[in-house]
Motif scaffolding. Structure first.
Motif, PDB file in Angstrom:
ATOM      1  N   HIS A 188       0.806  -1.219   0.000  1.00 55.34           N
ATOM      2  CA  HIS A 188       0.000   0.000   0.000  1.00 55.34           C
ATOM      3  C   HIS A 188       0.843   1.274   0.000  1.00 55.34           C
ATOM      4  CE1 HIS A 188      -3.385  -2.608   1.282  1.00 55.34           C
ATOM      5  NE2 HIS A 188      -4.136  -1.670   0.731  1.00 55.34           N
ATOM      6  N   SER A 189       2.127   1.134   0.213  1.00 59.12           N
ATOM      7  CA  SER A 189       2.973   2.303   0.412  1.00 59.12           C
ATOM      8  C   SER A 189       3.110   3.140  -0.862  1.00 59.12           C
ATOM      9  CB  SER A 189       4.363   1.860   0.888  1.00 59.12           C
ATOM     10  OG  SER A 189       5.232   2.965   0.968  1.00 59.12           O
ATOM     11  N   ASP A 190       2.950   4.442  -0.709  1.00 54.59           N
ATOM     12  CA  ASP A 190       3.174   5.354  -1.831  1.00 54.59           C
ATOM     13  C   ASP A 190       4.651   5.461  -2.173  1.00 54.59           C
ATOM     14  OD1 ASP A 190       0.482   5.948  -2.125  1.00 54.59           O
ATOM     15  OD2 ASP A 190       0.566   7.537  -0.606  1.00 54.59           O
ATOM     16  N   GLU A 191       5.514   5.217  -1.194  1.00 58.72           N
ATOM     17  CA  GLU A 191       6.952   5.318  -1.429  1.00 58.72           C
ATOM     18  C   GLU A 191       7.448   4.271  -2.409  1.00 58.72           C
ATOM     19  OE1 GLU A 191       8.696   7.755  -0.247  1.00 58.72           O
ATOM     20  OE2 GLU A 191       7.011   8.590   0.901  1.00 58.72           O
ATOM     21  N   LEU A 192       6.739   3.135  -2.507  1.00 63.24           N
ATOM     22  CA  LEU A 192       7.162   2.054  -3.396  1.00 63.24           C
ATOM     23  C   LEU A 192       6.338   2.002  -4.684  1.00 63.24           C
ATOM     24  CD1 LEU A 192       7.674  -0.811  -0.764  1.00 63.24           C
ATOM     25  CD2 LEU A 192       9.409   0.647  -1.816  1.00 63.24           C
ATOM     26  N   THR A 193       5.628   3.069  -4.975  1.00 68.27           N
ATOM     27  CA  THR A 193       4.783   3.072  -6.171  1.00 68.27           C
ATOM     28  C   THR A 193       5.593   2.830  -7.435  1.00 68.27           C
ATOM     29  OG1 THR A 193       3.207   4.578  -5.131  1.00 68.27           O
ATOM     30  CG2 THR A 193       3.177   4.454  -7.538  1.00 68.27           C
ATOM     31  N   ALA A 194       6.771   3.387  -7.510  1.00 64.94           N
ATOM     32  CA  ALA A 194       7.603   3.212  -8.704  1.00 64.94           C
ATOM     33  C   ALA A 194       8.027   1.766  -8.893  1.00 64.94           C
ATOM     34  CB  ALA A 194       8.840   4.115  -8.613  1.00 64.94           C
ATOM     35  N   PHE A 195       8.012   0.991  -7.800  1.00 66.18           N
ATOM     36  CA  PHE A 195       8.463  -0.403  -7.904  1.00 66.18           C
ATOM     37  C   PHE A 195       7.297  -1.385  -7.949  1.00 66.18           C
ATOM     38  CE2 PHE A 195       9.848  -4.408  -5.891  1.00 66.18           C
ATOM     39  CZ  PHE A 195      10.815  -4.785  -6.814  1.00 66.18           C
ATOM     40  N   THR A 196       6.299  -1.188  -7.075  1.00 62.85           N
ATOM     41  CA  THR A 196       5.197  -2.149  -6.977  1.00 62.85           C
ATOM     42  C   THR A 196       3.887  -1.663  -7.590  1.00 62.85           C
ATOM     43  OG1 THR A 196       4.471  -1.298  -4.818  1.00 62.85           O
ATOM     44  CG2 THR A 196       6.172  -3.015  -4.814  1.00 62.85           C
ATOM     45  N   GLY A 197       3.832  -0.424  -8.017  1.00 61.58           N
ATOM     46  CA  GLY A 197       2.575   0.122  -8.511  1.00 61.58           C
ATOM     47  C   GLY A 197       1.759   0.776  -7.435  1.00 61.58           C
ATOM     48  N   GLY A 198       2.160   0.614  -6.162  1.00 63.85           N
ATOM     49  CA  GLY A 198       1.490   1.287  -5.057  1.00 63.85           C
ATOM     50  C   GLY A 198       0.049   0.854  -4.886  1.00 63.85           C
ATOM     51  N   PRO A 199      -0.771   1.713  -4.320  1.00 63.63           N
ATOM     52  CA  PRO A 199      -2.178   1.356  -4.089  1.00 63.63           C
ATOM     53  C   PRO A 199      -2.960   1.052  -5.361  1.00 63.63           C
ATOM     54  CG  PRO A 199      -1.560   3.302  -2.814  1.00 63.63           C
ATOM     55  CD  PRO A 199      -0.431   3.036  -3.747  1.00 63.63           C
ATOM     56  N   LYS A 200      -2.496   1.573  -6.509  1.00 66.04           N
ATOM     57  CA  LYS A 200      -3.213   1.326  -7.768  1.00 66.04           C
ATOM     58  C   LYS A 200      -3.009  -0.091  -8.280  1.00 66.04           C
ATOM     59  CE  LYS A 200      -3.034   6.131  -9.335  1.00 66.04           C
ATOM     60  NZ  LYS A 200      -2.599   7.048 -10.408  1.00 66.04           N
ATOM     61  N   GLY A 201      -1.952  -0.757  -7.837  1.00 64.95           N
ATOM     62  CA  GLY A 201      -1.697  -2.108  -8.298  1.00 64.95           C
ATOM     63  C   GLY A 201      -1.024  -2.142  -9.664  1.00 64.95           C
ATOM     64  N   VAL A 202      -1.025  -3.331 -10.257  1.00 64.15           N
ATOM     65  CA  VAL A 202      -0.388  -3.551 -11.557  1.00 64.15           C
ATOM     66  C   VAL A 202      -1.428  -4.132 -12.505  1.00 64.15           C
ATOM     67  CG1 VAL A 202       1.481  -4.693 -12.802  1.00 64.15           C
ATOM     68  CG2 VAL A 202       1.822  -3.976 -10.416  1.00 64.15           C
ATOM     69  N   ALA A 203      -1.600  -3.478 -13.649  1.00 62.70           N
ATOM     70  CA  ALA A 203      -2.587  -3.925 -14.637  1.00 62.70           C
ATOM     71  C   ALA A 203      -1.886  -4.588 -15.815  1.00 62.70           C
ATOM     72  CB  ALA A 203      -3.425  -2.747 -15.109  1.00 62.70           C
ATOM     73  N   ALA A 204      -2.706  -5.225 -16.670  1.00 60.52           N
ATOM     74  CA  ALA A 204      -2.226  -5.866 -17.899  1.00 60.52           C
ATOM     75  C   ALA A 204      -1.174  -6.927 -17.614  1.00 60.52           C
ATOM     76  CB  ALA A 204      -1.685  -4.820 -18.882  1.00 60.52           C
ATOM     77  N   VAL A 205      -1.424  -7.764 -16.611  1.00 58.22           N
ATOM     78  CA  VAL A 205      -0.518  -8.859 -16.294  1.00 58.22           C
ATOM     79  C   VAL A 205      -0.564  -9.878 -17.418  1.00 58.22           C
ATOM     80  CG1 VAL A 205       0.042 -10.655 -14.611  1.00 58.22           C
ATOM     81  CG2 VAL A 205      -0.905  -8.470 -13.843  1.00 58.22           C
ATOM     82  N   GLY A 206       0.594 -10.418 -17.767  1.00 60.87           N
ATOM     83  CA  GLY A 206       0.691 -11.340 -18.893  1.00 60.87           C
ATOM     84  C   GLY A 206      -0.029 -12.660 -18.663  1.00 60.87           C
ATOM     85  N   SER A 207      -0.533 -13.249 -19.754  1.00 60.78           N
ATOM     86  CA  SER A 207      -1.232 -14.536 -19.717  1.00 60.78           C
ATOM     87  C   SER A 207      -0.368 -15.611 -20.361  1.00 60.78           C
ATOM     88  CB  SER A 207      -2.576 -14.441 -20.451  1.00 60.78           C
ATOM     89  OG  SER A 207      -3.405 -13.472 -19.843  1.00 60.78           O
ATOM     90  N   PRO A 208      -0.587 -16.874 -20.017  1.00 65.18           N
ATOM     91  CA  PRO A 208       0.232 -17.950 -20.597  1.00 65.18           C
ATOM     92  C   PRO A 208      -0.199 -18.294 -22.019  1.00 65.18           C
ATOM     93  CG  PRO A 208      -1.389 -18.852 -19.097  1.00 65.18           C
ATOM     94  CD  PRO A 208      -1.514 -17.366 -18.996  1.00 65.18           C
ATOM     95  N   THR A 209       0.766 -18.683 -22.811  1.00 61.96           N
ATOM     96  CA  THR A 209       0.519 -19.228 -24.140  1.00 61.96           C
ATOM     97  C   THR A 209       1.313 -20.518 -24.273  1.00 61.96           C
ATOM     98  OG1 THR A 209       2.331 -17.928 -25.092  1.00 61.96           O
ATOM     99  CG2 THR A 209       0.120 -16.971 -25.178  1.00 61.96           C
ATOM    100  N   LEU A 210       0.793 -21.458 -25.033  1.00 60.94           N
ATOM    101  CA  LEU A 210       1.460 -22.753 -25.220  1.00 60.94           C
ATOM    102  C   LEU A 210       1.408 -23.117 -26.694  1.00 60.94           C
ATOM    103  CD1 LEU A 210       2.826 -25.088 -23.678  1.00 60.94           C
ATOM    104  CD2 LEU A 210       0.574 -26.183 -23.554  1.00 60.94           C
ATOM    105  N   PHE A 211       2.589 -23.185 -27.303  1.00 59.85           N
ATOM    106  CA  PHE A 211       2.717 -23.494 -28.730  1.00 59.85           C
ATOM    107  C   PHE A 211       1.870 -22.539 -29.577  1.00 59.85           C
ATOM    108  CE2 PHE A 211       3.201 -27.689 -26.583  1.00 59.85           C
ATOM    109  CZ  PHE A 211       4.577 -27.812 -26.790  1.00 59.85           C
ATOM    110  N   GLY A 212       1.903 -21.283 -29.184  1.00 62.55           N
ATOM    111  CA  GLY A 212       1.176 -20.265 -29.919  1.00 62.55           C
ATOM    112  C   GLY A 212      -0.298 -20.188 -29.605  1.00 62.55           C
ATOM    113  N   ILE A 213      -0.784 -21.086 -28.715  1.00 59.79           N
ATOM    114  CA  ILE A 213      -2.207 -21.085 -28.337  1.00 59.79           C
ATOM    115  C   ILE A 213      -2.342 -20.368 -27.007  1.00 59.79           C
ATOM    116  CG2 ILE A 213      -4.210 -22.514 -27.800  1.00 59.79           C
ATOM    117  CD1 ILE A 213      -2.963 -24.720 -29.485  1.00 59.79           C
ATOM    118  N   SER A 214      -3.220 -19.391 -26.937  1.00 60.74           N
ATOM    119  CA  SER A 214      -3.410 -18.626 -25.717  1.00 60.74           C
ATOM    120  C   SER A 214      -4.221 -19.424 -24.701  1.00 60.74           C
ATOM    121  CB  SER A 214      -4.126 -17.297 -26.018  1.00 60.74           C
ATOM    122  OG  SER A 214      -4.416 -16.619 -24.815  1.00 60.74           O
TER     123      SER A 214
END
Length: 528
Positions: A325-351
């Motif tokens: 939750h820390s604002d001081e670590l926003t540059a590293f963890t995204g802070g209270p806003k979190g992290v969006a657009a997290v990557g999804s797995p693909t296998l042999f080109g199939i999502s």
């Protein structure tokens, strides 16, 4: 007889406290309204002369009183109870239950008559709820009514219990189920499949095929629900190693879950670090980082035991939550806003980023974790964990390196939590600090306890109970949480050892609830 009376007193106190608690939170008013809708007796003023709602409340209290009587007249394992013994125990339970509830009615009714506003102290105790509970009587008459009413319901419950246990009805029901089971096991096709290895493989193959096809049939909502249950199974299996096998109480387990989730989020998302690595590369990294965090936490604290260990791990979980939750670590963890657009797995080109794909991925993870857990439990390491759980001092005296094995359990449990966090963040395509509050640790711990500590099927059953059952009960709308809580209370009273406990856990609970039998067995064993 003394043991039966003691059981009756314990049951009366237990159900008295439960009834008082339900009244204090306003559940009695809610359940009377719900029963009125289910029974469709809105004009219950004509039923036995009761005003609307009072008859429904008495129906609910009738079953609670019967349950108290049944619980108080529990069957002893080595004797056939007489009618007098059963009625004495169930009557004691009903009397104690009635005295506690009657005392509450007398107190609340007197305060209401004196003009004291109970809503100042209990927000749910509205005047209408109190009048409903008093059944239109004054405080003294209402108290006497509940004493007599719950005494009678307790006696009825004891009579019903003994009739089912030893009467013709109970014998016929038990005989019917027994005959059906013997008929099924004697079925030639069943015997042929059971003793034929290729046929067993065919059955297993059909089951696997059904599991593969099931996500294609389920809709998006149910696939998401099944995936959530599967993630809690992963978390429960990890905590089961720490709590169920090694006997260490960890209340900060959510921290390792968060480490795995933030690892995959920070390494695969375009912001804040713009790394955008492959999902499969981040999976082992998230698992290893979570295991490393478990080791770092375990090195200084695993010499503690019991409540002290629980408090320290609870503090660790809160530290991780504060950092996220820390604002001081926003540059590293995204802070209270979190992290969006997290990557999804693909296998042999199939999502695999679809709800069905994540169900398959979660099921694969559950199978692998179960396989590893079974191998560990049946190994020397697993036996060392169980020895530490039973008595750490004796285990150390037998030459077991207790500190190393406890640290290993902590690391492996954390690794499983990291795997759950990796899949969780990728499936949601977002991760934020609100997803990793203290309630996650409590829910996972509850799933282990409800299912049966140390039991792998129990963890699966506990996760389905705590995370899947609320979704099944969603049809009850506003009463969903109340119904879920009531089911949990019922389950813990009926099966305190858990839904699917291990055989040793069953023995431990039996010894706790039957101390006289244990002492008798020990005495008889010494004399023979």
């Amino acid at each position: 007889m003394k043991r039966h009376i003691r059981n009756g007193i314990n049951a009366g106190i237990t159900f008295g406290i439960i009834t008082i608690f339900l009244f204090m939170i306003g559940f009695t008013t809610t359940i009377s309204d719900l029963l009125g809708q289910l029974l469709q007796n809105g004009s219950s003023a004509s039923v036995l002369g009761f005003a609307p709602g009072r008859f429904d409340l008495l129906v609910f209290l009738f079953f609670i009183g019967m349950w108290a009587g049944i619980s108080g007249s529990k069957k002893t394992p080595d004797e056939r109870e007489s009618w007098g013994t059963v009625l004495a125990a169930s009557g004691t339970a009903g009397l104690i239950h009635g005295i506690l509830v009657g005392g509450l009615v007398l107190l609340v009714g007197s305060l209401l008559k004196a003009g004291v506003s109970m809503t100042v102290y209990f927000a749910q105790l509205l005047p209408d709820a109190i009048h409903l509970f008093l059944l239109g009587l004054n405080a003294t008459s209402g108290a006497l009514f509940y004493v007599v009413f719950l005494l009678m319901t307790g006696l009825i419950g004891g009579a019903v219990a003994r009739t089912i246990r030893y009467g013709a009805l109970g014998q016929n029901i038990a005989g019917w189920f027994k005959n059906k089971w013997h008929a099924f096991t004697a079925w030639p096709q069943y015997q042929r499949i059971r003793h034929n290895r290729p046929a067993l493989f065919v059955v297993y193959g059909i089951l696997i095929l059904l599991v593969i096809l099931l996500p294609q049939v389920l809709g998006q909502y149910w696939n998401y629900t099944v995936g959530t249950v599967g993630i809690y199974v992963l978390l429960g299996l990890g905590l089961n190693i720490v709590v169920g096998l090694a006997g260490m109480l960890d209340l900060g387990y959510v921290a390792f879950f968060a480490i795995g989730a933030y690892t995959v989020a920070l390494l695969t998302a375009p912001a804040p670090h713009h790394l955008m690595w492959s999902f499969w590369v981040t999976v082992p990294i998230g698992i290893l980082l979570a295991a490393f965090a478990g080791i770092v936490l375990g090195i200084p604290v695993l010499r503690l035991r019991g409540d002290y260990l629980a408090i320290v791990t609870l503090g660790f979980g809160q530290i991780i939550a504060v950092l996220l939750h820390s604002d001081e670590l926003t540059a590293f963890t995204g802070g209270p806003k979190g992290v969006a657009a997290v990557g999804s797995p693909t296998l042999f080109g199939i999502s695999l980023g679809t709800p069905e794909g994540f169900v398959y991925l979660i099921l694969l993870g559950v199978v692998l974790v179960i396989f590893v857990t079974i191998r560990l439990r049946n190994s020397r390491v697993g036996r060392a964990w169980e020895a530490i759980r039973e008595d750490e001092t004796v285990a150390r005296a037998m030459g077991i390196n207790t500190w190393f094995h406890k640290l290993l359990a902590f690391a492996i449990g954390a690794a499983f939590a990291g795997l759950g966090g990796v899949i969780f963040a990728s499936r949601n395509q977002f991760t934020g600090p609100e997803d990793y509050n203290l309630m996650v640790s409590f829910n996972v711990l509850a799933s282990v306890i409800v299912g049966g500590m140390g039991s792998i099927p129990g963890v699966v059953g506990g996760a389905f109970t705590l995370k899947g059952l609320p979704e099944v009960l969603r049809e009850l709308e506003n009463y969903r949480v109340l119904a879920f809580g009531a089911l949990l209370v019922v389950m813990m009273l009926i099966r305190p050892e858990g839904l699917l406990p291990t055989s040793r856990r069953k023995m431990e609970i039996k010894e706790i609830h039957d101390p006289d039998e244990k002492a008798a067995n020990g005495t008889s064993g010494g004399t023979t």
